[in-house]
Design an enzyme around this catalytic site. Structure first.
Site, mmCIF file in Angstrom:
data_model
loop_
_atom_site.group_PDB
_atom_site.id
_atom_site.type_symbol
_atom_site.label_atom_id
_atom_site.label_comp_id
_atom_site.label_asym_id
_atom_site.label_seq_id
_atom_site.Cartn_x
_atom_site.Cartn_y
_atom_site.Cartn_z
ATOM 1 N N GLY A 11 75.780 5.206 51.398
ATOM 2 C CA GLY A 11 74.509 5.930 51.228
ATOM 3 C C GLY A 11 74.240 6.227 49.767
ATOM 4 O O GLY A 11 75.165 6.555 49.017
ATOM 5 N N ARG A 72 75.394 -1.401 53.128
ATOM 6 C CA ARG A 72 76.580 -1.370 53.993
ATOM 7 C C ARG A 72 76.908 -2.823 54.298
ATOM 8 O O ARG A 72 76.005 -3.650 54.398
ATOM 9 C CB ARG A 72 76.283 -0.548 55.242
ATOM 10 N N ASP A 103 83.367 8.004 51.488
ATOM 11 C CA ASP A 103 84.725 7.709 51.974
ATOM 12 C C ASP A 103 84.855 6.307 52.569
ATOM 13 O O ASP A 103 85.882 5.675 52.431
ATOM 14 C CB ASP A 103 85.184 8.775 52.956
ATOM 15 N N THR A 127 78.066 10.971 46.977
ATOM 16 C CA THR A 127 77.512 11.222 48.316
ATOM 17 C C THR A 127 76.921 12.626 48.323
ATOM 18 O O THR A 127 77.478 13.524 47.680
ATOM 19 C CB THR A 127 78.593 11.109 49.419
ATOM 20 N N ASP A 129 76.970 14.613 50.715
ATOM 21 C CA ASP A 129 77.602 15.471 51.731
ATOM 22 C C ASP A 129 78.688 16.418 51.215
ATOM 23 O O ASP A 129 79.032 17.383 51.897
ATOM 24 C CB ASP A 129 78.203 14.605 52.843
ATOM 25 N N ASP A 131 81.865 16.114 51.135
ATOM 26 C CA ASP A 131 82.899 16.270 52.156
ATOM 27 C C ASP A 131 84.155 15.457 51.852
ATOM 28 O O ASP A 131 84.792 14.919 52.746
ATOM 29 C CB ASP A 131 82.328 15.866 53.526
ATOM 30 N N ARG A 164 55.948 32.797 62.190
ATOM 31 C CA ARG A 164 56.515 31.734 63.023
ATOM 32 C C ARG A 164 58.034 31.665 62.902
ATOM 33 O O ARG A 164 58.615 32.157 61.934
ATOM 34 C CB ARG A 164 55.942 30.377 62.598
ATOM 35 N N ARG A 173 76.117 15.375 59.444
ATOM 36 C CA ARG A 173 76.545 14.986 60.789
ATOM 37 C C ARG A 173 77.908 15.575 61.115
ATOM 38 O O ARG A 173 78.178 15.994 62.211
ATOM 39 C CB ARG A 173 76.612 13.457 60.899
ATOM 40 N N GLY A 187 67.931 32.430 52.139
ATOM 41 C CA GLY A 187 67.869 33.638 52.962
ATOM 42 C C GLY A 187 67.583 33.309 54.420
ATOM 43 O O GLY A 187 66.815 34.013 55.099
ATOM 44 N N ARG A 257 67.928 12.762 50.162
ATOM 45 C CA ARG A 257 68.766 11.763 49.482
ATOM 46 C C ARG A 257 68.155 11.300 48.160
ATOM 47 O O ARG A 257 68.852 10.695 47.333
ATOM 48 C CB ARG A 257 68.969 10.546 50.395
HETATM 49 P P1 ADP Z 1 79.978 5.685 52.514
HETATM 50 O O1 ADP Z 1 80.717 5.013 51.414
HETATM 51 O O2 ADP Z 1 78.745 6.366 52.035
HETATM 52 O O3 ADP Z 1 80.891 6.565 53.350
HETATM 53 P P2 ADP Z 1 80.011 3.691 54.673
HETATM 54 O O4 ADP Z 1 80.944 4.470 55.541
HETATM 55 O O5 ADP Z 1 78.859 3.030 55.329
HETATM 56 O O6 ADP Z 1 79.402 4.546 53.474
HETATM 57 O O7 ADP Z 1 80.904 2.570 53.943
HETATM 58 C C1 ADP Z 1 80.314 1.682 53.013
HETATM 59 C C2 ADP Z 1 80.920 0.317 53.161
HETATM 60 O O8 ADP Z 1 82.321 0.360 52.875
HETATM 61 C C3 ADP Z 1 80.854 -0.289 54.559
HETATM 62 O O9 ADP Z 1 79.597 -0.867 54.859
HETATM 63 C C4 ADP Z 1 81.932 -1.364 54.470
HETATM 64 O O10 ADP Z 1 81.469 -2.508 53.800
HETATM 65 C C5 ADP Z 1 82.984 -0.680 53.586
HETATM 66 N N1 ADP Z 1 84.033 -0.129 54.444
HETATM 67 C C6 ADP Z 1 84.043 1.049 55.100
HETATM 68 N N2 ADP Z 1 85.170 1.194 55.835
HETATM 69 C C7 ADP Z 1 85.882 0.064 55.640
HETATM 70 C C8 ADP Z 1 87.135 -0.421 56.129
HETATM 71 N N3 ADP Z 1 87.879 0.300 56.973
HETATM 72 N N4 ADP Z 1 87.541 -1.638 55.720
HETATM 73 C C9 ADP Z 1 86.809 -2.373 54.859
HETATM 74 N N5 ADP Z 1 85.627 -1.972 54.370
HETATM 75 C C10 ADP Z 1 85.165 -0.787 54.746
#
Ligand code: ADP
Length: 324
Positions: A11, A72, A103, A127, A129, A131, A164, A173, A187, A257
């Site tokens: 993202g 992605r 992550d 990101t 988030d 997190d 309202r 999420r 607030g 975003r």
């Molecule tokens: P973010 O990095 O924002 O958490 P995503 O979870 O969509 O976004 O992960 C981004 C990209 O990282 C995925 O589309 C994929 O190409 C790669 N990726 C995520 N998890 C794995 C994994 N377990 N093995 C290989 N590539 C991964």
């Protein structure tokens, strides 16, 4: 280390451009060739590379989104896809990779660097988030919460003028960090987050109390992953039991975003971009560059994965007291 590549993945988040700029200019300063990969891991697999220099990253520090595009990539999840990516990396003579993302992107980077130790990787948390372990703030979080605060301030005007009840849904999420921080700043009468159980009856009792003391308008912030459902569902349940105020729902969605990064995100992104390049030059590998208590820290990628951060109990209590 002679040639590094930089990419943004997953993202998008405000501040990614500032980070790309810092990576490129630090590399140029250190005498290293630097290449941009278009659209994250998809670009690695497609061999979509751009040579970058100081001029290529001019006038982007203030811009949201990412000049390198992000994506992605399901193909990168396969061994075959990663092998193709690696062949392209080899062809370019790239020996270091900076990945800016969340992550999921870190997992992908960690797997690539494990399978092919000839390329070293450093990741940077980008990101909204906030997190991830190993950094107090992720790039984009500060901008996102300020966007939420601006939006909710506007909604509050209408909530007060019309008496309202507004349910405002914000991103989150798995984590309620955006909801909690922005809710306190706005607030909010209540903040509903995935980390705590939502009790509808308690919420209604709170609304009754506010109504009795003639509060002009109520704003409830709902993180999208709240256990009672999204803002529409909660509003519907509440309306059946509490009909004294007209109820409205507002989903803030993707406006959170985008936008120009805040000062804090620009500075954080610049600092971490610089540190990532220095880290690669120092021989670091499979690490995330983060910032903890004002200091830069590197932690192994496998530790920097997404998690539900324990919400500070005092912060929750403060939020509740302030809504009285
Ligand atoms: P973010 O990095 O924002 O958490 P995503 O979870 O969509 O976004 O992960 C981004 C990209 O990282 C995925 O589309 C994929 O190409 C790669 N990726 C995520 N998890 C794995 C994994 N377990 N093995 C290989 N590539 C991964």
């Amino acid at each position: 280390m002679k040639h590094i590549a930089v990419l943004t993945s997953g993202g998008d988040a405000p501040g990614m451009n500032a980070c790309i700029r810092a990576v490129v200019r630090t590399a140029v300063y250190k005498g290293i060739q630097v290449t941009g990969v278009i659209a994250g891991y998809e670009g690695l697999i497609n061999g979509d590379f751009r040579k970058l220099d100081s001029t290529s990253v001019g006038n982007i520090i203030q811009k949201g989104g990412t000049m390198l595009k992000t994506a992605r990539s399901d193909r990168f999840r396969t061994a075959e896809g990663r092998l193709t990516a690696m062949e392209n990396i080899r062809k370019q003579g790239i020996d270091g990779l900076v990945v800016i993302g969340g992550d999921g992107s870190f997992r992908g980077a960690d797997i690539l660097a494990t399978e092919f130790p000839e390329v070293r990787v450093i990741c940077i948390p980008g990101t909204i988030d906030n997190d991830l372990y190993g950094t107090d703030f992720t790039i984009g979080y500060d901008t996102a919460i300020n966007t939420v605060v601006d939006a909710v301030d506007n909604i509050r005007d209408t909530a007060s003028s019309h008496n309202r009840l507004f349910f405002v849904e914000v991103m989150g999420r798995d984590a309620g960090l955006i909801a909690l921080r922005s809710g306190i700043a706005c607030g909010a009468e209540a903040i509903l987050i995935p980390e705590t159980k939502t009790h509808i009856d308690k919420l209604i009792a709170q609304l009754e109390r506010g109504w009795k003391r003639q509060k002009s308008g109520h704003v409830i912030i709902v993180a999208e992953g709240d256990d009672a459902g999204g803002a529409f569902k909660i509003a519907e349940i509440v309306q059946q039991k509490f009909d004294k105020l007209e109820t409205k729902v507002c989903i803030l969605g993707h406006i959170q975003r985008g936008g120009n990064p805040s000062c804090m995100d620009r500075v954080l992104a610049t600092r971490l971009g610089y540190e990532a390049v220095c880290g690669l030059l120092d021989g670091k590998n499979r690490m995330m560059a983060g910032q903890v208590a004002g200091k830069v820290s590197f932690i192994p990628l496998e530790k920097a994965v997404k998690h539900n951060i324990d919400v500070n109990a005092t912060i929750l209590e403060i939020a509740e007291i302030m809504s009285l």
